[in-house]
Design a protein around this motif. Structure first.
Motif, mmCIF file in Angstrom:
data_model
loop_
_atom_site.group_PDB
_atom_site.id
_atom_site.type_symbol
_atom_site.label_atom_id
_atom_site.label_comp_id
_atom_site.label_asym_id
_atom_site.label_seq_id
_atom_site.Cartn_x
_atom_site.Cartn_y
_atom_site.Cartn_z
ATOM 1 N N SER A 24 34.951 44.635 42.371
ATOM 2 C CA SER A 24 36.173 44.240 43.001
ATOM 3 C C SER A 24 35.983 43.895 44.433
ATOM 4 C CB SER A 24 37.179 45.364 42.904
ATOM 5 O OG SER A 24 37.296 46.006 44.118
ATOM 6 N N PRO A 26 38.323 44.688 47.020
ATOM 7 C CA PRO A 26 39.564 45.270 47.466
ATOM 8 C C PRO A 26 39.656 45.184 48.951
ATOM 9 C CG PRO A 26 37.975 46.934 47.211
ATOM 10 C CD PRO A 26 37.281 45.644 46.934
ATOM 11 N N TYR A 202 34.416 36.318 43.053
ATOM 12 C CA TYR A 202 35.781 36.466 43.571
ATOM 13 C C TYR A 202 36.467 35.119 43.769
ATOM 14 C CZ TYR A 202 34.272 41.210 44.997
ATOM 15 O OH TYR A 202 33.812 42.495 45.024
ATOM 16 N N GLN A 334 42.568 41.725 48.735
ATOM 17 C CA GLN A 334 41.225 41.587 48.196
ATOM 18 C C GLN A 334 40.469 40.486 48.932
ATOM 19 O OE1 GLN A 334 41.044 40.623 44.021
ATOM 20 N NE2 GLN A 334 38.825 40.629 43.964
ATOM 21 N N TRP A 415 37.441 44.948 40.262
ATOM 22 C CA TRP A 415 37.168 44.184 41.477
ATOM 23 C C TRP A 415 38.303 44.264 42.495
ATOM 24 C CZ3 TRP A 415 34.225 39.129 39.760
ATOM 25 C CH2 TRP A 415 32.943 39.511 39.332
ATOM 26 N N THR A 416 39.309 45.045 42.217
ATOM 27 C CA THR A 416 40.307 45.330 43.247
ATOM 28 C C THR A 416 39.922 46.585 44.032
ATOM 29 O OG1 THR A 416 41.700 46.699 41.791
ATOM 30 C CG2 THR A 416 42.137 44.327 41.816
ATOM 31 N N GLN A 418 36.478 49.089 45.782
ATOM 32 C CA GLN A 418 35.276 48.948 46.588
ATOM 33 C C GLN A 418 34.198 49.895 46.075
ATOM 34 O OE1 GLN A 418 35.765 48.636 50.956
ATOM 35 N NE2 GLN A 418 37.933 49.065 50.612
#
Length: 448
Positions: A24, A26, A202, A334, A415-416, A418
């Motif tokens: 993520s 985030p 991303y 994000q 993936w939101t 860390q």
């Protein structure tokens, strides 16, 4: 998982390097550079728009429109003649009206003046015009061209006063290896740019003006995408089909919508996002442009669309499908975290669980595959998933409080976060449901 962007196009199982990395980008919300005093604070303007007005006891008038003039008494034949003239030619209609009044012996003027709308004329804070007027000078149209001459047009926006521009990876991917990048501001001034870093997974990239002297670098204020609510007003700015400076409006239609797009460019790897969905009209060329809230703060980066045709995504001229009111934006919380990584390290960092999951199955959860890439174990020995006790065949059905219905949904949700974050995973093994806690690992770069 909506087919909003082109399907990942993976084999039945995504290889560990990507799927297993359930990662993520985030990040806490915040502003970069000069946040802009016109956002936030106790005196923040109310959302644009407002209730329709009208005379007491009478029908409501459209928002921002003056009240209709009172009816005038005329003979039936004369009214019909004036109406016909007005329909055929508006300018002539006014002349006929004056001639008719003179024939009737009227000494008064036939001019009807609008009382005006002070709110509209002043472009009150919070109106769409006010938001657009402040944001447009900080939005750029990006032209990317590869060494072979291929490329396309996208959008970006000023991220800080050092000349960094935030956009999508798929907007700049064609120019990343020695190609040409150019950013054009709303005043028509163009600047050469270069890629600082890009994160294919991303679908986020940061570019920088090579010589920002003379450029008006006013960073757009960043909002808090976590606080966005379904029904909130949105304003999208971009260059759909090359039409720079286009402004459209809508609402937040949904949150945490898992979306996969294969427009990331290079290697056939997909991009994943837990997206904000909006019905603001966005089209190819809007990629990388800001999605603003009613206070003019960025809450997302417009990145993909659901098409009524055969696919989605915005990038590279791969599709010319238009908007059907289903657009998807990377939440700015994000995107900010990823952008800061790219500016510092020039490479993305992904949280991982180090397990390969099936990417084709959907509806029942994310099933850990029998094998990983090239016959390697699906659960990396000593990795986060292994330490948490997960095994091949386990079906992950929930991550914290979020329901997981597929592999892409699992990756989008991870993936939101860390690296180092602890998440609770609910899974099914041999028909029995269990939970375990995983401390997310990390992977650097897109090709590891």
């Amino acid at each position: 998982m909506p087919p909003a962007a082109a399907a990942p196009g993976d084999p039945a199982q995504q290889q560990a390097a990507f799927a297993a990395a359930g990662a993520s980008g985030p990040g806490p919300a915040g502003t970069s550079g000069a946040a802009g005093a016109w956002y936030g604070g106790a005196d923040a303007p109310p959302p644009y728009g407002g209730a329709a007005g009208g005379a007491p006891g009478g029908p409501a008038t459209p928002w921002g429109a003056p009240p209709p003039p009172p009816p005038r008494k005329r003979s039936g034949g004369l009214v019909a003649a004036v109406l016909a003239a007005a329909l055929l030619a508006g300018g002539i209609g006014g002349g006929v009206g004056y001639w008719a009044a003179d024939r009737n012996g009227s000494d008064g003027s036939t001019t009807v003046s609008s009382s005006g709308d002070p709110k509209t004329e002043s472009r009150a804070p919070g109106s769409v015009a006010d938001i657009a007027g402040k944001a447009l000078p900080s939005v750029v149209t990006i032209e990317a061209q590869s060494n072979s001459g291929e490329g396309g047009t996208g959008t970006g926006f000023v991220y800080d006063k050092q000349g960094h521009i935030l956009t999508n990876n798929h907007v700049v991917a064609s120019a990343a290896e020695g190609g040409k990048l150019q950013a054009t501001f709303s005043d028509g001034k163009s600047y050469d740019a270069e890629v600082v870093g890009r994160a294919q997974g991303y679908d986020v990239a940061v570019i920088k003006l090579k010589d920002p002297s003379g450029a008006k670098l006013n960073p757009l204020p960043l909002g808090d995408s976590d606080k966005a609510a379904v029904g909130d007003a949105t304003v999208a700015i971009g260059a759909p089909f090359g039409l720079s400076g286009t402004v459209t409006t809508g609402i937040v239609s949904a949150k945490k919508r898992p979306v996969a797009s294969s427009d990331g460019g290079g290697g056939g790897q997909a991009s994943y996002m837990s997206a904000l969905q909006t019905d603001a009209s966005i089209n190819p060329g809007n990629s990388g442009g800001p999605l603003l809230n009613a206070q003019g703060a960025v809450i997302g980066i417009n990145s993909a669309i659901q098409s009524a045709g055969n696919g989605g995504g915005f990038g590279g001229g791969q599709t010319q499908s238009g908007s059907i009111g289903l657009g998807f934006a990377i939440p700015i919380n994000q995107a900010k975290n990823v952008a800061d990584q790219l500016i510092r390290n020039h490479t993305p960092i992904y949280p991982v669980i180090s397990a390969t999951v099936n990417m084709k199955d959907s509806g029942t959860g994310a099933k850990i595959a029998a094998n990983g890439a090239n016959g390697s174990p699906a659960v990396t020995p000593g990795g986060p998933a292994d330490k948490a006790g997960l095994k091949s065949g386990d079906v992950i059905v929930k991550l914290d409080d979020t329901k997981i219905d597929s592999g892409p949904t699992l990756i989008s949700e991870i993936w939101t976060h860390q690296p180092g974050d602890k998440v609770t995973v609910t899974f099914i093994r041999d028909g029995k449901q269990s939970t375990t806690e995983i401390t997310l690992g990390e992977r650097r770069g897109d090709n590891n």
